[in-house]
Design an enzyme around this catalytic site. Structure first.
Site, PDB file in Angstrom:
ATOM      1  N   ARG A 120      38.372 -10.818 -13.743  1.00  0.00           N
ATOM      2  CA  ARG A 120      39.223  -9.607 -13.745  1.00  0.00           C
ATOM      3  C   ARG A 120      38.424  -8.313 -13.954  1.00  0.00           C
ATOM      4  NH1 ARG A 120      42.543 -13.144 -16.637  1.00  0.00           N
ATOM      5  NH2 ARG A 120      44.182 -13.983 -15.300  1.00  0.00           N
ATOM      6  N   LYS A 142      35.178   3.094  -4.214  1.00  0.00           N
ATOM      7  CA  LYS A 142      35.832   2.238  -3.214  1.00  0.00           C
ATOM      8  C   LYS A 142      34.995   0.983  -3.012  1.00  0.00           C
ATOM      9  CE  LYS A 142      38.414   5.562  -0.411  1.00  0.00           C
ATOM     10  NZ  LYS A 142      38.564   6.155   0.932  1.00  0.00           N
ATOM     11  N   GLU A 184      27.132  12.055   7.263  1.00  0.00           N
ATOM     12  CA  GLU A 184      28.025  12.236   6.103  1.00  0.00           C
ATOM     13  C   GLU A 184      27.596  13.465   5.290  1.00  0.00           C
ATOM     14  OE1 GLU A 184      30.699  10.508   5.878  1.00  0.00           O
ATOM     15  OE2 GLU A 184      30.349   8.515   6.730  1.00  0.00           O
ATOM     16  N   LYS A 226      31.035  15.091  -3.497  1.00  0.00           N
ATOM     17  CA  LYS A 226      31.926  13.917  -3.491  1.00  0.00           C
ATOM     18  C   LYS A 226      32.499  13.677  -4.893  1.00  0.00           C
ATOM     19  CE  LYS A 226      32.936   9.311  -2.102  1.00  0.00           C
ATOM     20  NZ  LYS A 226      32.661   8.136  -1.323  1.00  0.00           N
ATOM     21  N   GLU A 236      42.886   8.798  -3.660  1.00  0.00           N
ATOM     22  CA  GLU A 236      43.143   9.322  -2.305  1.00  0.00           C
ATOM     23  C   GLU A 236      44.620   9.588  -2.032  1.00  0.00           C
ATOM     24  OE1 GLU A 236      40.496   7.760   0.745  1.00  0.00           O
ATOM     25  OE2 GLU A 236      41.982   8.240   2.273  1.00  0.00           O
ATOM     26  N   ARG A 240      41.131  13.763  -1.438  1.00  0.00           N
ATOM     27  CA  ARG A 240      40.037  12.847  -1.083  1.00  0.00           C
ATOM     28  C   ARG A 240      40.047  12.511   0.406  1.00  0.00           C
ATOM     29  NH1 ARG A 240      37.721   7.631  -4.500  1.00  0.00           N
ATOM     30  NH2 ARG A 240      36.157   7.060  -2.942  1.00  0.00           N
ATOM     31  N   ASN A 244      37.499  12.104   5.074  1.00  0.00           N
ATOM     32  CA  ASN A 244      37.639  11.374   6.338  1.00  0.00           C
ATOM     33  C   ASN A 244      37.452  12.286   7.553  1.00  0.00           C
ATOM     34  OD1 ASN A 244      38.176   8.998   4.950  1.00  0.00           O
ATOM     35  ND2 ASN A 244      40.345   9.531   4.752  1.00  0.00           N
ATOM     36  N   HIS A 247      36.478  10.869  10.886  1.00  0.00           N
ATOM     37  CA  HIS A 247      36.671   9.420  10.842  1.00  0.00           C
ATOM     38  C   HIS A 247      37.836   8.943  11.717  1.00  0.00           C
ATOM     39  CE1 HIS A 247      33.821   9.846   7.621  1.00  0.00           C
ATOM     40  NE2 HIS A 247      33.852   8.560   7.314  1.00  0.00           N
ATOM     41  N   HIS A 251      36.428   6.227  13.786  1.00  0.00           N
ATOM     42  CA  HIS A 251      36.818   4.844  13.514  1.00  0.00           C
ATOM     43  C   HIS A 251      37.310   4.160  14.788  1.00  0.00           C
ATOM     44  CE1 HIS A 251      39.463   1.710  11.442  1.00  0.00           C
ATOM     45  NE2 HIS A 251      38.221   1.355  11.286  1.00  0.00           N
ATOM     46  N   HIS A 264      27.802   3.764  11.571  1.00  0.00           N
ATOM     47  CA  HIS A 264      28.985   4.486  11.091  1.00  0.00           C
ATOM     48  C   HIS A 264      28.822   6.007  11.257  1.00  0.00           C
ATOM     49  CE1 HIS A 264      32.531   5.284   8.734  1.00  0.00           C
ATOM     50  NE2 HIS A 264      31.831   6.006   7.871  1.00  0.00           N
TER      51      HIS A 264
HETATM   52  P1  NAD Z   1      23.980  -1.203   5.504  1.00  0.00           P
HETATM   53  O1  NAD Z   1      24.332  -1.509   4.117  1.00  0.00           O
HETATM   54  O2  NAD Z   1      24.259  -2.234   6.543  1.00  0.00           O
HETATM   55  O3  NAD Z   1      22.444  -0.770   5.566  1.00  0.00           O
HETATM   56  C1  NAD Z   1      21.878  -0.444   6.810  1.00  0.00           C
HETATM   57  C2  NAD Z   1      20.610  -1.256   7.073  1.00  0.00           C
HETATM   58  O4  NAD Z   1      19.568  -0.763   6.253  1.00  0.00           O
HETATM   59  C3  NAD Z   1      20.757  -2.721   6.735  1.00  0.00           C
HETATM   60  O5  NAD Z   1      20.037  -3.476   7.682  1.00  0.00           O
HETATM   61  C4  NAD Z   1      20.105  -2.814   5.362  1.00  0.00           C
HETATM   62  O6  NAD Z   1      19.623  -4.117   5.063  1.00  0.00           O
HETATM   63  C5  NAD Z   1      18.966  -1.844   5.532  1.00  0.00           C
HETATM   64  N1  NAD Z   1      18.425  -1.267   4.315  1.00  0.00           N
HETATM   65  C6  NAD Z   1      19.083  -0.875   3.209  1.00  0.00           C
HETATM   66  N2  NAD Z   1      18.262  -0.239   2.375  1.00  0.00           N
HETATM   67  C7  NAD Z   1      17.044  -0.246   2.933  1.00  0.00           C
HETATM   68  C8  NAD Z   1      15.780   0.277   2.552  1.00  0.00           C
HETATM   69  N3  NAD Z   1      15.618   1.009   1.444  1.00  0.00           N
HETATM   70  N4  NAD Z   1      14.725   0.062   3.366  1.00  0.00           N
HETATM   71  C9  NAD Z   1      14.888  -0.630   4.534  1.00  0.00           C
HETATM   72  N5  NAD Z   1      16.060  -1.113   4.969  1.00  0.00           N
HETATM   73  C10 NAD Z   1      17.130  -0.920   4.169  1.00  0.00           C
HETATM   74  O7  NAD Z   1      24.740   0.119   6.013  1.00  0.00           O
HETATM   75  P2  NAD Z   1      25.141   1.490   5.315  1.00  0.00           P
HETATM   76  O8  NAD Z   1      25.191   2.469   6.410  1.00  0.00           O
HETATM   77  O9  NAD Z   1      24.325   1.777   4.114  1.00  0.00           O
HETATM   78  O10 NAD Z   1      26.606   1.190   4.802  1.00  0.00           O
HETATM   79  C11 NAD Z   1      27.646   0.895   5.702  1.00  0.00           C
HETATM   80  C12 NAD Z   1      28.747   0.225   4.924  1.00  0.00           C
HETATM   81  O11 NAD Z   1      29.209   1.120   3.915  1.00  0.00           O
HETATM   82  C13 NAD Z   1      29.966  -0.153   5.743  1.00  0.00           C
HETATM   83  O12 NAD Z   1      30.381  -1.446   5.396  1.00  0.00           O
HETATM   84  C14 NAD Z   1      31.025   0.867   5.326  1.00  0.00           C
HETATM   85  O13 NAD Z   1      32.325   0.352   5.405  1.00  0.00           O
HETATM   86  C15 NAD Z   1      30.629   1.127   3.900  1.00  0.00           C
HETATM   87  N6  NAD Z   1      31.040   2.426   3.378  1.00  0.00           N
HETATM   88  C16 NAD Z   1      31.687   2.438   2.187  1.00  0.00           C
HETATM   89  C17 NAD Z   1      32.078   3.638   1.643  1.00  0.00           C
HETATM   90  C18 NAD Z   1      32.721   3.656   0.284  1.00  0.00           C
HETATM   91  O14 NAD Z   1      33.179   4.716  -0.152  1.00  0.00           O
HETATM   92  N7  NAD Z   1      32.738   2.541  -0.408  1.00  0.00           N
HETATM   93  C19 NAD Z   1      31.806   4.852   2.293  1.00  0.00           C
HETATM   94  C20 NAD Z   1      31.125   4.805   3.522  1.00  0.00           C
HETATM   95  C21 NAD Z   1      30.750   3.580   4.055  1.00  0.00           C
HETATM   96  N1  GLY Z   2      33.994   7.473   2.060  1.00  0.00           N
HETATM   97  C1  GLY Z   2      35.277   8.048   1.811  1.00  0.00           C
HETATM   98  C2  GLY Z   2      35.717   7.960   0.399  1.00  0.00           C
HETATM   99  O1  GLY Z   2      34.991   7.500  -0.452  1.00  0.00           O
HETATM  100  O2  GLY Z   2      36.813   8.315   0.112  1.00  0.00           O
END
Ligand code: NAD
Ligand code: GLY
Length: 362
Positions: A120, A142, A184, A226, A236, A240, A244, A247, A251, A264
């Site tokens: 939990r 998130k 972003e 942020k 949100e 917040r 987007n 997006h 998206h 992304h």
């Molecule tokens: P990712 O986590 O897939 O990383 C991109 C690539 O970089 C991967 O191959 C990873 O292994 C590699 N990598 C990471 N750090 C590295 C480093 N220091 N050196 C070399 N390679 C490295 O992608 P991302 O763009 O970081 O994240 C995308 C994800 O984030 C999606 O799933 C999206 O839904 C999510 N997201 C979440 C939020 C949120 O608020 N929680 C906001 C935006 C995106």
């Molecule tokens: N990435 C959008 C949010 O965190 O709300």
């Protein structure tokens, strides 16, 4: 070490921003040494940084558990979460333990989801290693896994106890991932801070080249913007949603290409250009400012020409989880540095904007 504070009623936290600091994480953890730390990473980041992080934590006196999941968005899944729960149970993780998410947004969201649900909820430390994760996904709470029927469909708001950013790790990142994160960053300038947008125009080359002083300024400012938004609207309900910007169409482009064509930030870049066109057509944004945005994105190495027709994109917009009653919601800039949410954008306006973004190709 610089810090950005996020103040929330149910737990404030610090975002630490430094360079070459990863192995000092143990110094900043608010836990007793007898507690076990579960470091979750992937099989790309693990060999680069996982082993040294775990060794350093052990040197600080912590007991550790370590698990890598395969690299890739498809592993942000229930199946991965289940494997991680199994590892946690077998490794004796209890309520006094904590999860350390070491990786990009995929690992941050997945490990965050595991932390939010294991027994939990146990404490979560975000150690983001992509630019996108450092400026966006590690902040704000998130967490989610994907469902076969939709991305990020199963999740929660679960704030980290702290976010620990080492800018040095960006040096091993693929340049395409740096560009994706920059989308972003540029978004924050457009929706909240004109001065920051100007700063990015002036210093983009240095940021792209990963100049550490510039990166530090950019990451701190992004986290600050942020963080302030999340403080005012954690769940949100309104404000917040400005995050987007870009997006809605972004998206749709990701969905129609099955998440295989665009990173992304690249899809968001196209979505921002299209939303800026809608805003310019409505007279909310000067045409010259829409052009400045498109130019900044292009200079960042991001795409600005949409290679799909309005007929292909529009049907997907009403299926977006942010759509209200089948009507897409758009964040539109009101000049550079301010934005608002609109539920009344007509299909004809969207069509016109997409067609303009296609024509730029000619
Ligand atoms: P990712 O986590 O897939 O990383 C991109 C690539 O970089 C991967 O191959 C990873 O292994 C590699 N990598 C990471 N750090 C590295 C480093 N220091 N050196 C070399 N390679 C490295 O992608 P991302 O763009 O970081 O994240 C995308 C994800 O984030 C999606 O799933 C999206 O839904 C999510 N997201 C979440 C939020 C949120 O608020 N929680 C906001 C935006 C995106
Ligand atoms: N990435 C959008 C949010 O965190 O709300």
């Amino acid at each position: 070490m610089d810090t950005v504070q996020v103040d929330l009623p149910n737990g404030s936290y610090k975002i630490y921003v430094g360079t070459g600091t990863l192995e000092k994480l143990g110094e900043y953890l608010p836990f007793e040494k007898k507690n076990r730390l579960f470091v979750i990473t992937n099989d790309l980041v693990g060999p680069l940084y996982g082993n040294s992080l775990v060794e350093s934590l052990q040197q600080y006196g912590y007991k550790t558990l370590y698990q890598q999941v395969p690299d890739g968005e498809e592993y942000k899944s229930f199946a991965s979460a289940e494997e991680l729960y199994t590892c946690a149970i077998k490794g004796g993780l209890d309520r006094g333990s904590a999860v350390i998410a070491l990786g990009g947004g995929v690992i941050g969201d997945l490990a965050g989801f595991v932390a939010a649900t294991y027994m939990r909820g146990i404490p979560l430390i975000q150690v983001p290693t992509t630019l996108l994760a450092q400026v966006d996904s590690s902040v704000g709470g998130k967490v989610a896994v994907n469902h076969p029927l939709g991305k990020n469909m199963i999740g929660s708001f679960y704030q980290p106890r702290l976010v620990f950013i080492d800018l040095q790790v960006l040096k091993t990142l693929d340049p395409r991932e740096v560009r994706s994160g920059l989308a972003e960053v540029i978004k924050y300038g457009v929706i909240q801070d004109r001065g920051f947008f100007n700063f990015l125009e002036e210093h983009l080359a240095g940021v792209k080249a990963l100049d550490l002083d510039l990166l530090s300024a950019v990451v701190k400012k992004s986290c600050l913007i942020k963080g302030r938004i999340v403080e005012k609207d954690e769940k949100e309900r309104g404000l917040r949603a400005l995050l987007n910007f870009g997006h809605t169409i972004g998206h749709a482009l990701e969905v129609m290409t099955d998440y295989r064509v665009y990173r992304h930030g690249e899809a968001v870049s196209l979505g921002m250009v299209a939303a800026a066109e809608i805003a310019a057509d409505r007279g909310l944004l000067a045409r010259e400012e829409a052009e400045r945005l498109a130019k900044l994105l292009a200079n960042a190495g991001l795409p600005t020409v949409i290679p799909f027709s309005a007929d292909e994109i529009i049907p997907l917009l009403s299926r977006d989880k942010k759509a209200q009653g089948g009507r897409p919601r758009f964040v539109l800039p009101l000049g550079l540095g301010k934005a608002a949410l609109f539920d009344d954008v007509e299909e004809a306006e969207i069509r016109e904007a997409i067609e303009k973004c296609r024509k730029k190709e000619e």
